[in-house]
Design a protein around this motif. Structure first.
Motif, PDB file in Angstrom:
ATOM      1  N   ASN A 110      12.246   7.967   6.139  1.00 23.83           N
ATOM      2  CA  ASN A 110      12.761   8.218   4.933  1.00 23.83           C
ATOM      3  C   ASN A 110      13.357   9.621   4.808  1.00 23.83           C
ATOM      4  O   ASN A 110      13.900  10.248   3.653  1.00 23.83           O
ATOM      5  CB  ASN A 110      11.645   8.626   3.883  1.00 23.83           C
ATOM      6  CG  ASN A 110      11.178   7.068   3.338  1.00 23.83           C
ATOM      7  OD1 ASN A 110      11.741   6.409   2.995  1.00 23.83           O
ATOM      8  ND2 ASN A 110       9.614   7.086   3.455  1.00 23.83           N
ATOM      9  N   ASP A 152       6.626   9.905   3.943  1.00 25.94           N
ATOM     10  CA  ASP A 152       7.606  10.227   2.671  1.00 25.94           C
ATOM     11  C   ASP A 152       8.439  11.326   2.666  1.00 25.94           C
ATOM     12  O   ASP A 152       8.956  11.407   1.923  1.00 25.94           O
ATOM     13  CB  ASP A 152       6.401  10.209   1.393  1.00 25.94           C
ATOM     14  CG  ASP A 152       5.883   8.880   0.919  1.00 25.94           C
ATOM     15  OD1 ASP A 152       6.432   7.739   1.289  1.00 25.94           O
ATOM     16  OD2 ASP A 152       4.775   8.813   0.253  1.00 25.94           O
ATOM     17  N   SER A 207      11.298  13.583   2.980  1.00 24.06           N
ATOM     18  CA  SER A 207      12.742  13.038   3.125  1.00 24.06           C
ATOM     19  C   SER A 207      13.603  14.511   3.257  1.00 24.06           C
ATOM     20  O   SER A 207      14.717  14.427   3.969  1.00 24.06           O
ATOM     21  CB  SER A 207      13.276  12.993   1.511  1.00 24.06           C
ATOM     22  OG  SER A 207      13.054  14.268   0.632  1.00 24.06           O
TER      23      SER A 207
END
Length: 644
Positions: A501, A477, A479
C-alpha cells in the motif's frame, strides 16, 4: 446532480427585448396605445409603464436601492442589477405582485421586497450568465420554490440535498412584525458550492429580515466587501461566506447576536485585533463555530475577550498573520473541542490549553511556541499537531492502560529530546511524524503494534542505527514511510515487498548496501521512491513494474546498466536523479536519457538539497495527502489527484 433548471437564455432575451422597448433616461415614456403582447398575457404597454414607474418610485422613495442605479439609465450604460430586477418584476414576472403604496404597504411591501431582493442577488452575482445551476431563480413560481435537489458524493443515492431558497411559514419574529399571516417567508439561502457566481454581494439581500441561514461558498468570482447592511439579520444563526474572494473588514457582524456559526475562511478579509479589527466577535456570545482562517490580512493577537464566547466549540485561525502568546482567557473556553492556530507566529507557552478537557483536535504547527513537553497533554487529543515550533523536553511515558483516541500526532521540526516512549496504547493512531527532532535510543518496536498506522516519518533524529526494523512488516496499511538519515545499514529486506500500500518510501541518506530486492516489484502503488546517498548497487530492473512512479532518486549509489524501461514511461516521471553524468573520460555509472538531473560520485554537491515529504498544509482536513510534487527547494508539495 441537479434535476433540472429553467431556461435562463429565454429570460435573458425577454428581459433585453423589454429593456430595448422601455429603457429611457428618467423612465419618462411617450403616450402609446399599442398592445405589448410578447408575454402572451394580453397586458397593454401602458399598464407595464405604470407598473414600472410605480416600482421605481417605491424603491427610490423607500431607499430600498440606490436611486442612481434606478434612474441613471441610458442606451450606452450597462443596466444595473437593480434596474433589471425592477423591470422584470414590473413587466415580465408572471407573479405580477402588487406594487407597494402607502395604502397597501402593510400587506404588499414584504412579499414584494422578498422577491425583488432575490432577483437582484441572482442578477448581481451573474445568474443570467454564469450560474451553473439556477435552482429555478426568476421562474414564474413563488420564490419559495426556487430550489432544487442535488445528490452529493459520498451520501446515499436516495438522499437529496436542497440548494436554493428555503422558506418557513412561521419564522422567528413574524408574530410581532405585523406582516401578512401564514405567508411563505425566506429563512435560508443556500447556494450550491462552486456554482460559478461572479460579481459582488448586493446590499438589497438584507431585506430578507427573517433570514436564519446564508451560505455562499466556493465562489471565487464573488469579490468586493460584505455589505454593512448584512448586520441587520436579526435572526441569522448561520453565516457561511467561505472560499470566496471577499475583502475588507468584518464589523458588519457585530450586531448578529444570534449567530451560532460564522465561517469567513479562505477570503481576503482584514482586521487587526490590536486596532479593534476583531472587536465584532465580542458580542457574539452564542457562537459555537468561528472560522476566520486563511485570511492573511487578519493580524494581531487573540483578544482576551475571546472568553466571552463560552459556547465556542471550534476556533479556526490558521494561516493568518497573527502573533503573540495565547491569552489566559482561553482557559474559559470549556466547550472547545477543535483549535486550529497553525501557520501563524504565535509564541510562548501552551499551558493555558491544559484545562480544556474537551479539546480533541489541536493544530499548532508552524508557529514559535517554545514550551516544554512534560505531561500527557497530547495523549488526550484525537489530532495533535505541533510541528515546526520550538518545543523542547521529552515525550512523557504512556500508561499502557490508557484508552487514547489519538489518531494524528505530528511533532516534526522541533527540539524534542530523550527516548521515544512505548506507544502501543495508541491503538487508533494513523499518523505519526517524529522526524527532525533530537530523539535518541531505539525506534520502539511497539510502533509495530499500531495496526491502523498509515503514515510514519521518523528520520533525521539521533536514533540508534542498524538494520531496517523487521516489525515494520506488520504495518501493512502504511502508505508513507520515511526513515531518511536514520543511520540504517545492511540490506533492504525482501519482506519490504509485502507493504504493497506504499505510495511514498524514503530510505535516503543511510548506509544501505547490496542490490534491490526482487520484491520491490510488488510495490506497484509507489509514486515517490527516494534511495539516494546509500551504498546500493546492481541494476534498476526490479523497478520496471512500478508504472506510477513520479519521483525516483537513486543518485549517490553505484547502480549500473540503463534506465531505458523507466524512461519509456517518461510521461509519468517528473523527477529522476541518477549517477548518469560523464566527464573527462569518466563514463556514467548508469545510462539515463530521461533523468531530470545527472550526477556523479566526484561531485559531492550534486543533488545536495533536502528531498523531504512536505509537512506543510497537507494534514488539515483529516490528515490526508492528495499527491506529491517537488518544488525547486526539493520539498514535496501536495496537489490534487483523482487517483486517491
Amino acid at each position: 446532480m441537479q434535476c433540472s433548471h429553467p431556461p435562463v437564455t429565454f429570460f435573458v432575451s425577454l428581459i433585453f427585448a423589454t429593456f430595448k422597448y422601455y429603457a429611457r433616461p428618467n423612465v419618462v415614456y411617450p403616450e402609446d396605445d399599442g398592445q405589448w403582447d410578447i408575454w402572451g398575457n394580453g397586458l397593454r404597454a401602458e399598464q407595464n409603464r405604470v407598473r414600472l414607474n410605480e416600482t421605481l418610485t417605491y424603491l427610490i422613495d423607500n431607499n430600498i436601492s440606490d436611486g442612481e442605479l434606478l434612474v441613471s439609465i441610458n442606451d450606452t450604460e450597462a443596466l444595473s442589477p437593480q434596474y433589471m430586477a425592477a423591470m422584470w418584476m414590473a413587466t415580465i414576472d408572471q407573479a405580477r405582485l402588487a406594487i407597494p403604496t402607502s395604502e397597501n404597504a402593510q400587506s404588499t411591501a414584504y412579499p414584494f421586497l422578498q422577491r425583488y431582493s432575490l432577483v437582484v442577488f441572482f442578477i448581481a452575482t451573474g445568474g443570467l450568465d454564469y450560474w451553473l445551476y439556477t435552482t429555478f431563480f426568476m421562474s414564474g413560481m413563488h420564490e419559495c420554490n426556487w430550489w432544487d435537489l442535488f445528490s452529493v458524493e459520498g451520501a446515499p443515492p436516495d438522499v437529496g440535498f436542497v440548494f436554493g431558497v428555503v422558506c418557513d411559514q412561521e419564522p422567528d419574529g413574524m408574530q410581532d412584525s405585523g406582516a401578512w399571516e401564514k405567508a411563505r417567508v425566506v429563512t435560508h439561502l443556500i447556494l450550491p458550492p462552486s456554482n460559478g457566481l461572479r460579481g459582488t454581494l448586493p446590499q438589497e439581500l438584507h431585506q430578507l429580515r427573517y433570514m436564519k441561514g446564508l451560505q455562499i461558498q466556493m465562489q471565487s468570482g464573488i469579490t468586493g466587501t460584505i455589505p454593512s447592511q448584512y448586520g441587520s439579520f436579526k435572526y441569522l444563526s448561520k453565516l457561511v461566506l467561505s472560499y470566496n474572494s471577499l475583502e475588507g473588514g468584518m464589523d458588519f457582524a457585530s450586531t448578529l447576536t444570534s449567530l451560532e456559526q460564522l465561517n469567513l475562511e479562505h477570503n481576503h478579509l482584514s482586521g487587526d485585533s490590536i486596532e479593534g479589527g476583531l472587536d465584532f466577535i465580542m458580542q457574539l456570545t452564542n457562537l459555537t463555530n468561528l472560522s476566520l482562517e486563511y485570511n492573511p490580512n487578519i493580524t494581531g493577537t487573540i483578544p482576551s475577550f475571546i472568553s466571552n464566547l463560552v459556547n465556542l466549540e471550534i476556533l479556526a485561525l490558521s494561516n493568518n498573520g497573527m502573533h503573540g502568546q495565547l491569552p489566559l482567557a482561553m482557559k474559559d473556553l470549556h466547550s472547545l473541542h477543535s483549535l486550529l492556530l497553525d501557520d501563524n507566529q504565535f509564541s510562548g507557552s501552551v499551558d493555558v490549553l491544559q484545562s480544556l478537557t474537551n479539546l480533541t483536535y489541536v493544530y499548532l504547527e508552524d508557529n514559535r511556541f517554545n514550551d516544554t513537553i512534560d505531561d500527557k497533554f497530547f495523549w488526550n487529543q484525537t489530532s495533535a499537531g505541533s510541528s515546526s515550533n520550538q518545543l523542547t523536553g521529552s515525550l512523557p511515558s504512556l500508561d499502557v492502560a490508557i484508552d487514547s483516541n489519538l489518531e494524528h500526532l505530528s511533532l516534526h521540526s522541533n527540539n524534542i529530546t530523550g527516548q521515544i516512549p512505548n506507544l502501543n496504547a495508541l491503538r487508533n493512531l494513523t499518523h505519526l511524524d517524529l522526524s527532525l527532532n533530537q530523539f535518541t535510543g531505539e525506534l520502539p518496536s511497539s510502533i509495530g503494534q499500531l495496526e491502523k498506522l498509515n503514515y510514519l516519518f521518523a528520520g533525521r533524529n539521533n536514533l540508534t542505527g542498524g538494520l531496517i526494523p523487521s516489525w515494520l512488516q506488520n504495518l501493512t496499511d502504511l502508505s508513507e514511510l520515511s526513515l531518511k538519515n536514520r543511520r540504517l545499514s545492511g540490506t533492504i529486506p525482501e519482506w519490504l515487498g509485502v507493504m504493497t500500500n506504499l505510495y511514498f518510501l524514503d530510505l535516503g541518506e543511510n548506509e544501505l548496501r547490496s542490490t534491490l530486492p526482487e520484491s520491490f516489484g510488488n510495490l506497484t502503488k509507489l509514486w515517490v521512491l527516494i534511495l539516494n546517498k546509500n551504498k546500493l548497487n546492481g541494476t534498476t530492473g526490479v523497478l520496471n513494474p512500478l508504472l506510477d512512479l513520479e519521483t525516483l532518486l537513486i543518485d549517490g549509489n553505484t547502480f549500473s546498466g540503463d534506465a531505458d524501461a523507466i524512461c519509456a514511461r517518461s510521461d509519468t516521471i517528473k523527477f529522476f536523479v541518477a549517477d548518469c553524468a560523464s566527464d573527462a573520460g569518466i563514463e556514467a555509472e548508469i545510462d539515463c536519457e530521461c533523468c531530470t538531473l545527472c550526477c556523479r560520485d566526484e561531485n559531492t554537491t550534486c543533488n545536495d538539497q533536502e528531498w523531504l515529504g512536505n509537512h506543510e498544509g497537507i494534514w488539515e482536513n483529516s490528515y490526508s495527502r492528495w499527491q506529491w510534487d517537488f518544488g525547486a527547494a526539493g520539498t514535496v508539495s501536495p496537489m490534487i489527484d483523482e487517483r486517491i
